[in-house]
Scaffold this motif. Sequence first.
Motif, mmCIF file in Angstrom:
data_model
loop_
_atom_site.group_PDB
_atom_site.id
_atom_site.type_symbol
_atom_site.label_atom_id
_atom_site.label_comp_id
_atom_site.label_asym_id
_atom_site.label_seq_id
_atom_site.Cartn_x
_atom_site.Cartn_y
_atom_site.Cartn_z
ATOM 1 N N PRO A 2 11.691 -8.230 -16.100
ATOM 2 C CA PRO A 2 11.693 -7.476 -14.837
ATOM 3 C C PRO A 2 10.350 -6.802 -14.597
ATOM 4 C CG PRO A 2 12.977 -6.344 -16.522
ATOM 5 C CD PRO A 2 12.686 -7.709 -17.060
ATOM 6 N N LYS A 3 10.018 -6.596 -13.332
ATOM 7 C CA LYS A 3 8.704 -6.042 -12.985
ATOM 8 C C LYS A 3 8.861 -4.825 -12.089
ATOM 9 C CE LYS A 3 4.057 -7.792 -12.151
ATOM 10 N NZ LYS A 3 3.218 -8.904 -11.661
ATOM 11 N N THR A 4 9.777 -3.949 -12.454
ATOM 12 C CA THR A 4 10.020 -2.737 -11.679
ATOM 13 C C THR A 4 9.478 -1.526 -12.424
ATOM 14 O OG1 THR A 4 12.000 -3.666 -10.657
ATOM 15 C CG2 THR A 4 11.791 -1.261 -10.659
ATOM 16 N N ILE A 5 8.747 -0.678 -11.702
ATOM 17 C CA ILE A 5 8.174 0.546 -12.257
ATOM 18 C C ILE A 5 8.943 1.745 -11.710
ATOM 19 C CG2 ILE A 5 6.066 1.860 -12.651
ATOM 20 C CD1 ILE A 5 5.883 -1.044 -13.588
ATOM 21 N N LEU A 6 9.336 2.644 -12.592
ATOM 22 C CA LEU A 6 9.957 3.907 -12.186
ATOM 23 C C LEU A 6 8.871 4.969 -12.102
ATOM 24 C CD1 LEU A 6 12.389 5.776 -11.646
ATOM 25 C CD2 LEU A 6 12.636 6.016 -14.136
ATOM 26 N N VAL A 7 8.639 5.484 -10.904
ATOM 27 C CA VAL A 7 7.610 6.505 -10.680
ATOM 28 C C VAL A 7 8.298 7.857 -10.516
ATOM 29 C CG1 VAL A 7 5.756 7.303 -9.155
ATOM 30 C CG2 VAL A 7 6.046 4.850 -9.606
ATOM 31 N N VAL A 8 7.976 8.792 -11.409
ATOM 32 C CA VAL A 8 8.610 10.113 -11.402
ATOM 33 C C VAL A 8 7.513 11.152 -11.154
ATOM 34 C CG1 VAL A 8 10.162 11.672 -12.615
ATOM 35 C CG2 VAL A 8 10.214 9.212 -13.124
ATOM 36 N N GLU A 9 7.464 11.665 -9.947
ATOM 37 C CA GLU A 9 6.386 12.576 -9.529
ATOM 38 C C GLU A 9 6.913 13.468 -8.420
ATOM 39 O OE1 GLU A 9 3.575 14.763 -8.787
ATOM 40 O OE2 GLU A 9 2.770 13.208 -10.126
ATOM 41 N N ASP A 10 6.773 14.799 -8.595
ATOM 42 C CA ASP A 10 7.339 15.714 -7.608
ATOM 43 C C ASP A 10 6.442 15.922 -6.396
ATOM 44 O OD1 ASP A 10 5.557 17.133 -9.353
ATOM 45 O OD2 ASP A 10 6.344 19.010 -8.559
ATOM 46 N N GLU A 11 5.141 15.603 -6.499
ATOM 47 C CA GLU A 11 4.246 15.757 -5.355
ATOM 48 C C GLU A 11 4.269 14.484 -4.521
ATOM 49 O OE1 GLU A 11 0.389 17.458 -5.975
ATOM 50 O OE2 GLU A 11 0.999 18.331 -7.901
ATOM 51 N N GLN A 12 4.749 14.606 -3.293
ATOM 52 C CA GLN A 12 4.974 13.430 -2.454
ATOM 53 C C GLN A 12 3.700 12.632 -2.217
ATOM 54 O OE1 GLN A 12 6.911 14.249 1.263
ATOM 55 N NE2 GLN A 12 6.743 12.162 2.018
ATOM 56 N N ALA A 13 2.589 13.321 -1.950
ATOM 57 C CA ALA A 13 1.341 12.610 -1.652
ATOM 58 C C ALA A 13 0.902 11.748 -2.833
ATOM 59 C CB ALA A 13 0.243 13.606 -1.283
ATOM 60 N N ILE A 14 0.997 12.312 -4.035
ATOM 61 C CA ILE A 14 0.599 11.553 -5.225
ATOM 62 C C ILE A 14 1.575 10.407 -5.462
ATOM 63 C CG2 ILE A 14 0.286 11.667 -7.729
ATOM 64 C CD1 ILE A 14 -0.613 14.563 -7.380
ATOM 65 N N ARG A 15 2.855 10.694 -5.294
ATOM 66 C CA ARG A 15 3.873 9.657 -5.504
ATOM 67 C C ARG A 15 3.651 8.488 -4.556
ATOM 68 N NH1 ARG A 15 7.859 12.677 -4.723
ATOM 69 N NH2 ARG A 15 8.716 11.896 -2.747
ATOM 70 N N GLU A 16 3.388 8.772 -3.287
ATOM 71 C CA GLU A 16 3.165 7.707 -2.317
ATOM 72 C C GLU A 16 1.892 6.921 -2.637
ATOM 73 O OE1 GLU A 16 3.165 9.700 1.425
ATOM 74 O OE2 GLU A 16 5.364 9.798 1.549
ATOM 75 N N PHE A 17 0.853 7.622 -3.090
ATOM 76 C CA PHE A 17 -0.400 6.972 -3.488
ATOM 77 C C PHE A 17 -0.160 5.995 -4.636
ATOM 78 C CE2 PHE A 17 -3.880 7.180 -6.632
ATOM 79 C CZ PHE A 17 -4.913 6.614 -5.906
ATOM 80 N N VAL A 18 0.599 6.430 -5.636
ATOM 81 C CA VAL A 18 0.903 5.584 -6.794
ATOM 82 C C VAL A 18 1.739 4.380 -6.364
ATOM 83 C CG1 VAL A 18 2.185 5.490 -8.973
ATOM 84 C CG2 VAL A 18 0.711 7.456 -8.478
ATOM 85 N N ILE A 19 2.755 4.628 -5.551
ATOM 86 C CA ILE A 19 3.661 3.550 -5.138
ATOM 87 C C ILE A 19 2.916 2.475 -4.344
ATOM 88 C CG2 ILE A 19 5.600 3.022 -3.613
ATOM 89 C CD1 ILE A 19 6.785 5.763 -4.464
ATOM 90 N N ILE A 20 2.074 2.893 -3.405
ATOM 91 C CA ILE A 20 1.327 1.934 -2.590
ATOM 92 C C ILE A 20 0.491 1.010 -3.470
ATOM 93 C CG2 ILE A 20 -0.623 1.727 -0.990
ATOM 94 C CD1 ILE A 20 0.482 4.220 0.442
ATOM 95 N N ASN A 21 -0.197 1.590 -4.446
ATOM 96 C CA ASN A 21 -1.081 0.786 -5.288
ATOM 97 C C ASN A 21 -0.311 -0.113 -6.252
ATOM 98 O OD1 ASN A 21 -4.089 1.512 -4.823
ATOM 99 N ND2 ASN A 21 -3.009 3.471 -4.691
ATOM 100 N N LEU A 22 0.821 0.340 -6.732
ATOM 101 C CA LEU A 22 1.638 -0.508 -7.598
ATOM 102 C C LEU A 22 2.223 -1.683 -6.823
ATOM 103 C CD1 LEU A 22 3.532 2.144 -9.752
ATOM 104 C CD2 LEU A 22 1.728 0.596 -10.517
#
Length: 236
Positions: A2-22
């Motif tokens: 499987p190729k799913t990443i669980l991103v756990v981050e309380d700051e929305q801006a950082i979380r969205e930045f990480v998700i977009i790049n992944l």
Amino acid sequence: MPKTILVVEDEQAIREFVIINLKRAGYEVLEAETGETAIKLYDTHADEICVALLDIMMPGMDGFAVCRKLREKSKTVGIIMLTARTQEMDKVGGLMIGADDYVTKPFSPSELVARVDALYRRLNLDAGGANDEHGIVSGDFVLNTKSRTFYRHGQPIELTQMEYQIIKFFMENPNAALSRGDILNHVWGEDYFGELKIVDVNIRRLRMKVEEDPSHPRHILTVWGFGYKWSKGETV
């Protein structure tokens, strides 16, 4: 795998930045704003998640607590800690409780994706198994490379993915002095962005599992100024 990443981050801006790049790098992503939500997501999607990115500083259940919970649930899921702090204890603390790597904020998209890619490749290779049905025997220890289990005196010793790779590298090269760079390149990959101290922390963690007296090791020996070597148990 499987190729799913669980991103756990309380700051929305950082979380969205990480998700977009992944997602640009080809990963599927599950996101959680809190540690409590992360554990629930993992319980629901355990078969899909290969790597978890955990922010350390979160309200409620912090990244360290999530890391411990995930390690209790799985020895094979990859864990990378995200921290805004530069203190060594944050980095060492995460590794000692079972994380495979850490990234210090602020980080570039290329660095983050490279670290995730390196860990994913290692986990994917591990999932392919090995052809050595009988494993490796060294003194009181047996490493079964087919079932990926490690025993001392017939008693199982739980290993994370990285710990397994280090022990396997040691036992395939008994009494050979292996530099920190050798271990880093073999286990984390030659394109790894991180620091050599990740090897030392994992060795500390392994000694706590393998040695009767970790402060006076008889199996994972230090080669001063160079690295480490594996011994069946000769007195130092």
